[in-house]
Design an enzyme around this catalytic site. Structure first.
Site, mmCIF file in Angstrom:
data_model
loop_
_atom_site.group_PDB
_atom_site.id
_atom_site.type_symbol
_atom_site.label_atom_id
_atom_site.label_comp_id
_atom_site.label_asym_id
_atom_site.label_seq_id
_atom_site.Cartn_x
_atom_site.Cartn_y
_atom_site.Cartn_z
ATOM 1 N N HIS A 17 -58.936 -1.970 1.307
ATOM 2 C CA HIS A 17 -60.624 -2.719 1.280
ATOM 3 C C HIS A 17 -60.508 -3.721 1.806
ATOM 4 O O HIS A 17 -59.375 -4.628 2.370
ATOM 5 C CB HIS A 17 -61.098 -3.017 -0.517
ATOM 6 C CG HIS A 17 -60.285 -3.385 -0.977
ATOM 7 N ND1 HIS A 17 -59.739 -5.080 -1.626
ATOM 8 C CD2 HIS A 17 -60.187 -2.874 -2.196
ATOM 9 C CE1 HIS A 17 -59.343 -5.455 -2.245
ATOM 10 N NE2 HIS A 17 -59.108 -3.691 -3.105
ATOM 11 N N HIS A 20 -56.850 -6.027 0.861
ATOM 12 C CA HIS A 20 -55.231 -5.235 1.648
ATOM 13 C C HIS A 20 -55.344 -5.792 2.976
ATOM 14 O O HIS A 20 -55.048 -5.920 3.411
ATOM 15 C CB HIS A 20 -55.391 -3.683 1.369
ATOM 16 C CG HIS A 20 -55.640 -3.038 0.450
ATOM 17 N ND1 HIS A 20 -56.761 -2.079 0.052
ATOM 18 C CD2 HIS A 20 -54.548 -3.584 -0.960
ATOM 19 C CE1 HIS A 20 -56.505 -2.458 -1.421
ATOM 20 N NE2 HIS A 20 -55.633 -2.828 -2.183
ATOM 21 N N CYS A 125 -51.816 -0.103 -18.818
ATOM 22 C CA CYS A 125 -52.751 0.021 -17.963
ATOM 23 C C CYS A 125 -52.527 -0.012 -16.573
ATOM 24 O O CYS A 125 -51.877 0.064 -16.514
ATOM 25 C CB CYS A 125 -53.074 -1.695 -17.474
ATOM 26 S SG CYS A 125 -54.661 -2.068 -16.710
ATOM 27 N N CYS A 128 -52.945 -1.746 -13.900
ATOM 28 C CA CYS A 128 -51.781 -2.271 -12.631
ATOM 29 C C CYS A 128 -50.603 -1.905 -12.921
ATOM 30 O O CYS A 128 -49.525 -1.669 -12.619
ATOM 31 C CB CYS A 128 -51.715 -3.705 -14.403
ATOM 32 S SG CYS A 128 -53.233 -4.283 -15.048
ATOM 33 N N CYS A 143 -57.762 -4.796 -19.833
ATOM 34 C CA CYS A 143 -57.094 -6.009 -19.417
ATOM 35 C C CYS A 143 -57.850 -6.399 -18.201
ATOM 36 O O CYS A 143 -59.402 -6.025 -17.950
ATOM 37 C CB CYS A 143 -56.549 -4.314 -18.267
ATOM 38 S SG CYS A 143 -55.751 -5.630 -16.843
ATOM 39 N N HIS A 146 -58.725 -5.403 -14.955
ATOM 40 C CA HIS A 146 -59.497 -4.065 -14.206
ATOM 41 C C HIS A 146 -60.625 -3.928 -15.504
ATOM 42 O O HIS A 146 -60.991 -2.335 -15.534
ATOM 43 C CB HIS A 146 -57.871 -2.845 -14.276
ATOM 44 C CG HIS A 146 -57.263 -2.381 -13.333
ATOM 45 N ND1 HIS A 146 -55.962 -3.705 -13.829
ATOM 46 C CD2 HIS A 146 -56.884 -2.674 -11.642
ATOM 47 C CE1 HIS A 146 -55.651 -3.677 -12.286
ATOM 48 N NE2 HIS A 146 -55.969 -3.308 -11.208
ATOM 49 N N LYS A 297 -63.135 -10.773 -9.399
ATOM 50 C CA LYS A 297 -62.248 -9.846 -8.468
ATOM 51 C C LYS A 297 -63.032 -8.718 -7.245
ATOM 52 O O LYS A 297 -63.171 -7.965 -8.381
ATOM 53 C CB LYS A 297 -60.656 -9.759 -9.517
ATOM 54 C CG LYS A 297 -59.602 -9.093 -8.348
ATOM 55 C CD LYS A 297 -58.702 -8.220 -8.505
ATOM 56 C CE LYS A 297 -57.361 -8.186 -7.675
ATOM 57 N NZ LYS A 297 -56.384 -7.182 -8.677
ATOM 58 N N LYS A 300 -60.999 -1.580 -6.255
ATOM 59 C CA LYS A 300 -61.701 0.030 -6.423
ATOM 60 C C LYS A 300 -61.964 0.214 -7.375
ATOM 61 O O LYS A 300 -62.814 0.421 -7.235
ATOM 62 C CB LYS A 300 -60.458 1.100 -5.606
ATOM 63 C CG LYS A 300 -59.997 0.565 -4.479
ATOM 64 C CD LYS A 300 -58.632 0.728 -4.098
ATOM 65 C CE LYS A 300 -57.514 0.265 -4.749
ATOM 66 N NZ LYS A 300 -56.229 0.481 -3.961
HETATM 67 N N1 MSP Z 1 -48.589 -1.103 -5.127
HETATM 68 C C1 MSP Z 1 -48.866 -2.459 -5.849
HETATM 69 C C2 MSP Z 1 -47.723 -3.529 -5.110
HETATM 70 C C3 MSP Z 1 -46.212 -3.504 -4.270
HETATM 71 S S1 MSP Z 1 -45.057 -3.764 -3.878
HETATM 72 C C4 MSP Z 1 -44.002 -3.830 -4.268
HETATM 73 C C5 MSP Z 1 -49.609 -2.844 -5.800
HETATM 74 N N2 MSP Z 1 -50.713 -2.464 -4.673
HETATM 75 S S2 MSP Z 1 -52.457 -2.951 -5.061
HETATM 76 O O1 MSP Z 1 -53.196 -1.419 -4.058
HETATM 77 O O2 MSP Z 1 -53.044 -2.941 -6.207
HETATM 78 O O3 MSP Z 1 -52.326 -4.182 -3.458
HETATM 79 C C6 MSP Z 1 -52.310 -5.759 -3.772
HETATM 80 C C7 MSP Z 1 -52.378 -6.617 -3.463
HETATM 81 O O4 MSP Z 1 -53.531 -6.317 -2.338
HETATM 82 C C8 MSP Z 1 -52.796 -7.958 -4.189
HETATM 83 O O5 MSP Z 1 -51.119 -8.640 -3.791
HETATM 84 C C9 MSP Z 1 -52.857 -8.873 -2.485
HETATM 85 O O6 MSP Z 1 -51.686 -9.165 -1.112
HETATM 86 C C10 MSP Z 1 -54.205 -7.951 -1.477
HETATM 87 N N3 MSP Z 1 -55.283 -7.701 -2.280
HETATM 88 C C11 MSP Z 1 -55.481 -6.011 -2.959
HETATM 89 N N4 MSP Z 1 -57.057 -6.700 -3.821
HETATM 90 C C12 MSP Z 1 -56.976 -7.870 -3.630
HETATM 91 C C13 MSP Z 1 -58.224 -9.282 -3.521
HETATM 92 N N5 MSP Z 1 -59.067 -9.032 -4.402
HETATM 93 N N6 MSP Z 1 -58.029 -10.490 -3.689
HETATM 94 C C14 MSP Z 1 -57.199 -11.397 -2.665
HETATM 95 N N7 MSP Z 1 -56.132 -10.330 -2.326
HETATM 96 C C15 MSP Z 1 -55.635 -8.819 -3.010
HETATM 97 O O7 MSP Z 1 -50.347 -4.008 -6.505
#
Ligand code: MSP
Length: 509
Positions: A17, A20, A125, A128, A143, A146, A297, A300
């Site tokens: 999304h 990312h 969780c 997370c 959480c 989530h 926030k 997904k």
């Molecule tokens: N897999 C772990 C990260 C491991 S790194 C060694 C993870 N994955 S995640 O798919 O949840 O990705 C989190 C990251 O995606 C956030 O820190 C950010 O970089 C980005 N984002 C995901 N959703 C976001 C928002 N709604 N807003 C801003 N950034 C977001 O955590």
């Protein structure tokens, strides 16, 4: 400056999304800024394909786990490619190189006697992929990220003791006030470090989680997904081998992420590195969340996600990159289709696009860059203002430099539009004897547009190239240097390229 820029590696349990997309586009913009200012940069991004939540999603998909992971990783990669993210490495945690790094890290910690085995009871969780304390939950016991109630879990696992490193880490943060940008998060991490640090569980029994790297010292377990994922940052450089890449880029790492994963990166990660006898990373850049309506926030699990591919279909790659890069800083930022379209129309179509159209209309008559014999003072003044602005616009590859650069482009364009109004080339064209003044004005405006187009490269790379083409300027090299393009000029009298709208206006209802 040498920068190894990393993005988090993303869970593939759902489709990518806009959150990312953003962190990877941010990495790309910082990489481009670093190159433009004469530095060296290496950007890594990728996918985190192990752990319980990916496993559950794979099961739900009805596909074999490896097919599911492959398909999802491809979707992330395709989006980043579409968004012009020039990563140097796209890592998948299911790759054999990554597994080697994780296994070797586990083996070394085990051999150093730093790993203990014990029974642990806690609230887990899955969103997370972390244990939560009761105090971390909302009043309904959920959480806060989530909005799900964590499950009670009681299991025997392997643990890395963190407490022995607590003082070292506090000191590191206290001595290094620039380590975490913005500094607010340094305060948060220091506050966490004032509480006792619990041992970090680094395993999961295979009876519960199969997607993972087997522990080399107990085949009934896989590595905990966070332990596994964090190691990508050094595995990407070839560690555990002492490769030239590792020596070049570590510890010159800048980790980019949103605020959701500060604890794992700023506490667990430096401690894991320290336990392995390695240096901590050079920096962290933490951005806010993209929020949907109501300030919630986007995630997904909550189903309030802005679909990046659909938005790109509407506003183009650079339309989306522009919105993302100009809007996000350290606080949360709202996003919706209509906000993106509105910013596109106001800043890109009506401001920058309009400017290019107005100036190029005059050059297009002749099909050439004008060749004025001399440049009038008021034109020289605006050119100097733009050149000076460009030289200061790229002040270091910090988090705030990126939206600042996007804003600078708009300010410059606004000022140039006003200059066009004042000069009124359409009047000069009809004024007898107005030719030299007109040539000076259009030539200088085209020079300003050339600088503007080159300066836009970190934010809107494709537009930067097509704008330069229209101006008849040479295309940007792979690694344009700011001082090179500030020192160059448009060749007088050179043919210009085919002129078309840079940002066609998007109809809204
Ligand atoms: N897999 C772990 C990260 C491991 S790194 C060694 C993870 N994955 S995640 O798919 O949840 O990705 C989190 C990251 O995606 C956030 O820190 C950010 O970089 C980005 N984002 C995901 N959703 C976001 C928002 N709604 N807003 C801003 N950034 C977001 O955590």
């Amino acid at each position: 400056m040498r920068q190894y820029l990393t993005t988090p590696i993303y869970y593939v349990n759902g489709d990518p999304h806009v959150g990312h997309a953003y962190t990877s586009v941010l990495g790309d913009a910082l990489r481009r800024i670093t190159l433009m200012t004469g530095g060296e940069a290496f950007l890594s991004t990728g996918t985190d394909e192990h752990g319980q939540k990916n496993q559950e999603a794979a099961e739900k998909s009805g596909l074999a786990a490896d097919e599911f992971l492959e398909r999802q990783a491809r979707r992330f990669r395709a989006l980043f490619d579409r968004l012009d993210v020039r990563y140097d490495l796209f890592v998948r945690t299911t790759s054999s190189a990554h597994k080697t790094a994780v296994e070797e890290a586990l083996r070394r910690l085990w051999d150093k006697d730093l790993i203990i085995r014990k029974l642990y009871r806690g609230l887990y969780c899955v969103g997370c992929e972390q244990f939560k304390k009761a105090k971390d939950l909302d009043p309904q016991g959920r959480c806060p990220d989530h909005l799900i109630v964590p499950t009670e879990s009681e299991e025997t696992n392997y643990f890395l003791r963190l407490a022995p490193y607590q003082e070292w880490l506090m000191e590191l943060l206290e001595l290094n006030d620039g380590l975490i940008d913005p500094p607010f998060y340094r305060g948060e991490v220091l506050a966490m470090l004032r509480e006792p640090l619990e041992d970090l569980s680094i395993s999961r029994p295979k009876s519960r989680v199969r997607l993972g790297v087997e522990l080399p010292f107990d085949r009934e377990y896989v590595a905990y997904v966070w332990f596994d994922a964090l190691l990508n940052y050094i595995g990407n450089l070839g560690w555990p081998s002492d490769t030239p890449e590792f020596r070049l880029w570590w510890p010159a790492a800048t980790h980019l992420m949103a605020k959701d994963i500060v604890k794992t990166h700023c506490i667990y990660w430096p401690i894991i590195l320290r336990a392995l006898g390695l240096e901590p990373p050079a920096g962290y850049r933490i951005h806010g969340y993209w929020v949907g309506e109501g300030g919630v926030k986007m995630s997904k699990s909550l189903g309030n996600v802005v679909e990046p591919n659909a938005l790109i279909d509407r506003v183009g790659v650079d339309g989306l990159r522009y919105y993302l890069l100009r809007s996000m800083g350290s606080s949360d930022s709202p996003i919706s289709d209509s906000l993106v379209v509105q910013a596109y129309n106001t800043d890109l179509a009506n401001n920058i696009g309009n400017l290019f159209a107005r100036v190029l209309r005059f050059a297009a008559n002749e099909g050439r860059v004008p060749s004025p014999d001399s440049v009038y003072d008021e034109d020289a003044a605006i050119l100097e203002w733009i050149a000076r602005g460009a030289a200061t616009a790229l002040k270091g590859a910090t988090l705030s430099a990126v939206p600042q650069l996007a804003r600078t482009l708009i300010e410059m364009s606004t000022r140039l539009n006003s200059h066009v109004e004042v000069v009124a080339p359409w009047k000069l064209a009809r004024t007898p004897g107005g030719g030299p003044r007109l040539d000076s004005a259009i030539y200088v405006l085209m020079e300003c547009l050339r600088i503007l187009a080159q300066l836009a490269w970190p934010i809107m790379p494709a537009t930067s190239s097509s704008a330069l083409q229209m101006l008849g300027a040479s295309p940007l090299k792979e690694e344009p240097r700011l001082h090179d393009f500030l020192g160059s000029t448009l060749p007088k009298g050179a043919p210009i390229g085919a002129v078309g709208p840079l940002f066609p206006r998007i109809a809204t209802d």
